[in-house]
Design a protein around this motif. Structure first.
Motif, PDB file in Angstrom:
ATOM      1  N   GLN A  68     -18.288  14.163 -12.566  1.00 32.61           N
ATOM      2  CA  GLN A  68     -18.609  14.650 -13.909  1.00 32.61           C
ATOM      3  C   GLN A  68     -17.318  14.913 -14.683  1.00 32.61           C
ATOM      4  O   GLN A  68     -16.925  16.049 -14.928  1.00 32.61           O
ATOM      5  CB  GLN A  68     -19.449  15.937 -13.794  1.00 32.61           C
ATOM      6  CG  GLN A  68     -20.772  15.748 -13.072  1.00 32.61           C
ATOM      7  CD  GLN A  68     -21.658  14.726 -13.753  1.00 32.61           C
ATOM      8  OE1 GLN A  68     -21.767  14.720 -14.996  1.00 32.61           O
ATOM      9  NE2 GLN A  68     -22.287  13.854 -12.984  1.00 32.61           N
ATOM     10  N   ARG A  69     -16.644  13.833 -15.006  1.00 31.35           N
ATOM     11  CA  ARG A  69     -15.407  13.970 -15.770  1.00 31.35           C
ATOM     12  C   ARG A  69     -15.129  12.642 -16.465  1.00 31.35           C
ATOM     13  O   ARG A  69     -15.709  11.610 -16.130  1.00 31.35           O
ATOM     14  CB  ARG A  69     -14.239  14.320 -14.847  1.00 31.35           C
ATOM     15  CG  ARG A  69     -13.944  13.254 -13.783  1.00 31.35           C
ATOM     16  CD  ARG A  69     -12.801  13.686 -12.887  1.00 31.35           C
ATOM     17  NE  ARG A  69     -12.512  12.701 -11.865  1.00 31.35           N
ATOM     18  CZ  ARG A  69     -11.734  11.655 -12.006  1.00 31.35           C
ATOM     19  NH1 ARG A  69     -11.169  11.422 -13.190  1.00 31.35           N
ATOM     20  NH2 ARG A  69     -11.511  10.812 -11.021  1.00 31.35           N
ATOM     21  N   ARG A  70     -14.234  12.691 -17.392  1.00 29.63           N
ATOM     22  CA  ARG A  70     -13.828  11.470 -18.072  1.00 29.63           C
ATOM     23  C   ARG A  70     -12.901  10.675 -17.177  1.00 29.63           C
ATOM     24  O   ARG A  70     -12.272  11.204 -16.275  1.00 29.63           O
ATOM     25  CB  ARG A  70     -13.129  11.810 -19.379  1.00 29.63           C
ATOM     26  CG  ARG A  70     -14.052  12.495 -20.399  1.00 29.63           C
ATOM     27  CD  ARG A  70     -13.289  12.819 -21.668  1.00 29.63           C
ATOM     28  NE  ARG A  70     -14.143  13.458 -22.663  1.00 29.63           N
ATOM     29  CZ  ARG A  70     -13.710  13.891 -23.837  1.00 29.63           C
ATOM     30  NH1 ARG A  70     -12.421  13.742 -24.172  1.00 29.63           N
ATOM     31  NH2 ARG A  70     -14.563  14.462 -24.687  1.00 29.63           N
ATOM     32  N   GLY A  71     -12.783   9.383 -17.489  1.00 28.30           N
ATOM     33  CA  GLY A  71     -11.861   8.551 -16.739  1.00 28.30           C
ATOM     34  C   GLY A  71     -12.557   7.789 -15.625  1.00 28.30           C
ATOM     35  O   GLY A  71     -13.777   7.823 -15.482  1.00 28.30           O
ATOM     36  N   PRO A  72     -11.766   7.072 -14.837  1.00 23.04           N
ATOM     37  CA  PRO A  72     -12.334   6.220 -13.782  1.00 23.04           C
ATOM     38  C   PRO A  72     -12.936   7.054 -12.643  1.00 23.04           C
ATOM     39  O   PRO A  72     -12.650   8.236 -12.495  1.00 23.04           O
ATOM     40  CB  PRO A  72     -11.115   5.418 -13.302  1.00 23.04           C
ATOM     41  CG  PRO A  72      -9.947   6.301 -13.610  1.00 23.04           C
ATOM     42  CD  PRO A  72     -10.298   7.011 -14.886  1.00 23.04           C
ATOM     43  N   ASN A  73     -13.774   6.384 -11.842  1.00 22.94           N
ATOM     44  CA  ASN A  73     -14.334   7.042 -10.668  1.00 22.94           C
ATOM     45  C   ASN A  73     -13.224   7.422  -9.687  1.00 22.94           C
ATOM     46  O   ASN A  73     -12.166   6.778  -9.641  1.00 22.94           O
ATOM     47  CB  ASN A  73     -15.334   6.124  -9.967  1.00 22.94           C
ATOM     48  CG  ASN A  73     -16.593   5.942 -10.781  1.00 22.94           C
ATOM     49  OD1 ASN A  73     -16.900   6.743 -11.662  1.00 22.94           O
ATOM     50  ND2 ASN A  73     -17.319   4.867 -10.491  1.00 22.94           N
ATOM     51  N   ALA A  74     -13.501   8.437  -8.898  1.00 20.50           N
ATOM     52  CA  ALA A  74     -12.508   8.889  -7.906  1.00 20.50           C
ATOM     53  C   ALA A  74     -12.548   7.986  -6.680  1.00 20.50           C
ATOM     54  O   ALA A  74     -13.623   7.608  -6.199  1.00 20.50           O
ATOM     55  CB  ALA A  74     -12.795  10.328  -7.508  1.00 20.50           C
ATOM     56  N   ARG A  75     -11.400   7.646  -6.158  1.00 18.34           N
ATOM     57  CA  ARG A  75     -11.326   6.870  -4.930  1.00 18.34           C
ATOM     58  C   ARG A  75     -11.734   7.753  -3.745  1.00 18.34           C
ATOM     59  O   ARG A  75     -11.438   8.939  -3.706  1.00 18.34           O
ATOM     60  CB  ARG A  75      -9.912   6.356  -4.708  1.00 18.34           C
ATOM     61  CG  ARG A  75      -9.484   5.286  -5.705  1.00 18.34           C
ATOM     62  CD  ARG A  75      -8.064   4.846  -5.427  1.00 18.34           C
ATOM     63  NE  ARG A  75      -7.658   3.740  -6.295  1.00 18.34           N
ATOM     64  CZ  ARG A  75      -6.453   3.190  -6.280  1.00 18.34           C
ATOM     65  NH1 ARG A  75      -5.529   3.660  -5.444  1.00 18.34           N
ATOM     66  NH2 ARG A  75      -6.171   2.184  -7.095  1.00 18.34           N
ATOM     67  N   VAL A  76     -12.381   7.123  -2.786  1.00 17.50           N
ATOM     68  CA  VAL A  76     -12.799   7.824  -1.573  1.00 17.50           C
ATOM     69  C   VAL A  76     -11.941   7.312  -0.410  1.00 17.50           C
ATOM     70  O   VAL A  76     -11.830   6.103  -0.198  1.00 17.50           O
ATOM     71  CB  VAL A  76     -14.294   7.589  -1.267  1.00 17.50           C
ATOM     72  CG1 VAL A  76     -14.697   8.300   0.024  1.00 17.50           C
ATOM     73  CG2 VAL A  76     -15.145   8.078  -2.434  1.00 17.50           C
ATOM     74  N   TYR A  77     -11.338   8.243   0.312  1.00 16.20           N
ATOM     75  CA  TYR A  77     -10.426   7.907   1.403  1.00 16.20           C
ATOM     76  C   TYR A  77     -11.079   8.232   2.748  1.00 16.20           C
ATOM     77  O   TYR A  77     -11.815   9.214   2.875  1.00 16.20           O
ATOM     78  CB  TYR A  77      -9.120   8.678   1.271  1.00 16.20           C
ATOM     79  CG  TYR A  77      -8.373   8.391  -0.007  1.00 16.20           C
ATOM     80  CD1 TYR A  77      -7.416   7.385  -0.061  1.00 16.20           C
ATOM     81  CD2 TYR A  77      -8.649   9.114  -1.169  1.00 16.20           C
ATOM     82  CE1 TYR A  77      -6.733   7.111  -1.248  1.00 16.20           C
ATOM     83  CE2 TYR A  77      -7.974   8.846  -2.353  1.00 16.20           C
ATOM     84  CZ  TYR A  77      -7.024   7.843  -2.384  1.00 16.20           C
ATOM     85  OH  TYR A  77      -6.358   7.572  -3.563  1.00 16.20           O
ATOM     86  N   ALA A  78     -10.775   7.421   3.769  1.00 15.18           N
ATOM     87  CA  ALA A  78     -11.338   7.647   5.102  1.00 15.18           C
ATOM     88  C   ALA A  78     -10.302   7.336   6.168  1.00 15.18           C
ATOM     89  O   ALA A  78      -9.366   6.550   5.950  1.00 15.18           O
ATOM     90  CB  ALA A  78     -12.577   6.777   5.315  1.00 15.18           C
ATOM     91  N   LEU A  79     -10.475   7.977   7.304  1.00 13.17           N
ATOM     92  CA  LEU A  79      -9.659   7.659   8.466  1.00 13.17           C
ATOM     93  C   LEU A  79      -9.975   6.234   8.919  1.00 13.17           C
ATOM     94  O   LEU A  79     -11.138   5.834   8.979  1.00 13.17           O
ATOM     95  CB  LEU A  79      -9.977   8.645   9.599  1.00 13.17           C
ATOM     96  CG  LEU A  79      -9.275   8.414  10.936  1.00 13.17           C
ATOM     97  CD1 LEU A  79      -7.802   8.767  10.828  1.00 13.17           C
ATOM     98  CD2 LEU A  79      -9.950   9.235  12.028  1.00 13.17           C
ATOM     99  N   VAL A  80      -8.951   5.467   9.233  1.00 13.37           N
ATOM    100  CA  VAL A  80      -9.146   4.118   9.762  1.00 13.37           C
ATOM    101  C   VAL A  80      -9.389   4.245  11.261  1.00 13.37           C
ATOM    102  O   VAL A  80      -8.450   4.316  12.065  1.00 13.37           O
ATOM    103  CB  VAL A  80      -7.932   3.218   9.471  1.00 13.37           C
ATOM    104  CG1 VAL A  80      -8.150   1.818  10.046  1.00 13.37           C
ATOM    105  CG2 VAL A  80      -7.679   3.128   7.968  1.00 13.37           C
ATOM    106  N   ALA A  81     -10.663   4.290  11.640  1.00 10.07           N
ATOM    107  CA  ALA A  81     -11.012   4.547  13.042  1.00 10.07           C
ATOM    108  C   ALA A  81     -10.619   3.400  13.963  1.00 10.07           C
ATOM    109  O   ALA A  81     -10.506   3.583  15.171  1.00 10.07           O
ATOM    110  CB  ALA A  81     -12.508   4.822  13.160  1.00 10.07           C
TER     111      ALA A  81
END
Length: 404
Positions: A68-81
């Motif tokens: 809920q903010r202006r600008g691009p979507n937030a990137r989602v980070y994950a552990l590289v299992a």
């Protein structure tokens, strides 16, 4: 005068990286904003560590999340299992169970390798080939860490396995063969200690920093966790309660045999004999599977007649006497360690469930002045393997995350 020492920039970066990696392991994929909220770190610090961890191949962008903010979507980070892979073994006299898992501890493949009799000269090599074939089948070319759970004493100083009974020669040969795998760390641990670790991390003792796991299977053993630490003792023998002298046995144990000890009361053969004495079916083989079946038969009988004081029945009488026997050993452990909680695991503890645990707790309260809760184990039949995966994962992450 006390000298105040502050963390160097490199030390602070390493601490922040470990914190973020552990959060991604425990919480799953997170955005940078979520990481900032969980860590309390500043925006530039989180951006820096995410960039650094992506360069090392430990973290990757796995998607985007609308906010809920202006600008691009937030990137989602994950552990590289897939950054590293693990293997875990549960070694028994009749064969092994094994799993291959990723860095997050997720099982990718599993296998059972039965071993008849005492094995043959090629048994260890056959098991290792099975491991490698199973790993290659899911695209794993190298195993970072292998954890092995085996019966016997594991010397904390040397890491060597010492048998307290007649273990087959292929157990030692398997460890030697695994240690020849290039670039792979091999960790050996007593199998009951691994089951205790599983109950502590994902099972019945998750809310306890101090407890004792009583493993009731073919024989009996214990895992001791005090103040969050697994205790092994000077020679690795903490928990060898099969040798515990208790009333009711035909004699006393010796350095070479536990037949006169607690094992003689609650080992699988003794449980099957007790079941037959109460009129319950029990396979004369007297192995852990037969004892487990006898306990389940007793519970079925209990369900059929109802667990009322005014109602008899072979199931109730058998469970009462079995609980009395288990409580004898538990009381001896509790008056020395005062763990506050005893978890019943192994095939018999799993089969008896809360019904057997409640009976043991009542009898233990009559034998010991120390208030002790008795719980049924919940880590399941794969508790040893689960503990081995946790152990291998901890070791791999210490190496890759730079943890102390």
């Amino acid at each position: 005068m006390t000298t105040v020492r502050t963390a160097t920039p490199s030390t602070a970066r390493a601490i922040n990286d470990r914190l973020a990696l552990n959060l991604l392991l425990e919480q799953g994929p997170l955005t940078a904003t979520e990481l900032r909220g969980l860590t309390g770190l500043s925006r530039p610090t989180v951006a820096d560590l995410l960039d650094r961890l992506q360069r090392t191949g430990l973290v990757a962008v796995v998607g985007e999340r609308g906010e809920q903010r202006r600008g691009p979507n937030a990137r989602v980070y994950a552990l590289v299992a897939s950054r590293a892979h693990l293997a875990a073994f549960d070694v028994r006299s009749g064969g092994v169970s094994l799993v291959v898992a990723d860095l997050a501890g997720r099982t990718l493949a599993s296998a059972e390798v039965p071993v008849d009799g005492g094995g043959t000269p090629g048994t260890a090599d056959r098991i290792v080939r099975t491991l490698l074939d199973v790993a290659h089948g899911v695209g794993v070319e190298r195993l970072h860490t292998v954890a092995v759970g085996a019966p016997g004493l594991v010397d904390p100083a040397t890491g060597r396995l010492q048998s307290t009974g007649a273990l087959p020669a292929w157990h030692g040969e398997l460890l030697a063969a695994l240690r020849e795998l290039p670039g792979t760390e091999v960790i050996l641990e007593n199998e009951v200690n691994l089951a205790g670790r599983a109950e502590y991390r994902v099972g019945a003792a998750r809310d306890r920093d101090t407890f004792v796991l009583m493993w009731l299977g073919h024989s009996v053993g214990a895992a001791v966790v005090l103040d969050g630490r697994l205790r092994r003792g000077f020679s690795g023998g903490t928990g060898e309660i099969c040798f515990l002298p208790v009333p009711g046995t035909a004699g006393l144990p010796s350095a070479a045999s536990c037949e006169g000890g607690f094992h003689g009361l609650v080992g699988s053969a003794a449980i099957c004999e007790l079941a037959r004495a109460h009129g319950l079916p029990a396979d004369p083989a007297g192995d852990a599977a037969a004892a487990e079946a006898a306990v389940r038969a007793a519970l079925d009988d209990l369900d059929a007649v109802g667990d009322l004081d005014a109602v008899g029945g072979p199931g109730r009488a058998f469970l009462d006497e079995l609980a009395e026997r288990i409580a004898l050993g538990a009381a001896s452990v509790c008056v020395v360690l005062d763990p506050g909680c005893v978890v019943l695991g192994g095939e018999i503890g799993r089969a008896g469930g809360p019904e057997l645990a409640a009976r043991v707790e009542r009898r233990l309260a009559a034998l010991s002045p120390l208030r002790t809760e008795v719980r049924a184990g919940t880590a399941g039949g794969g508790a040893v393997l689960a503990g081995a995966v946790l152990t291998a994962g901890d070791a791999a992450r210490r190496d890759l995350f730079g943890e102390p």
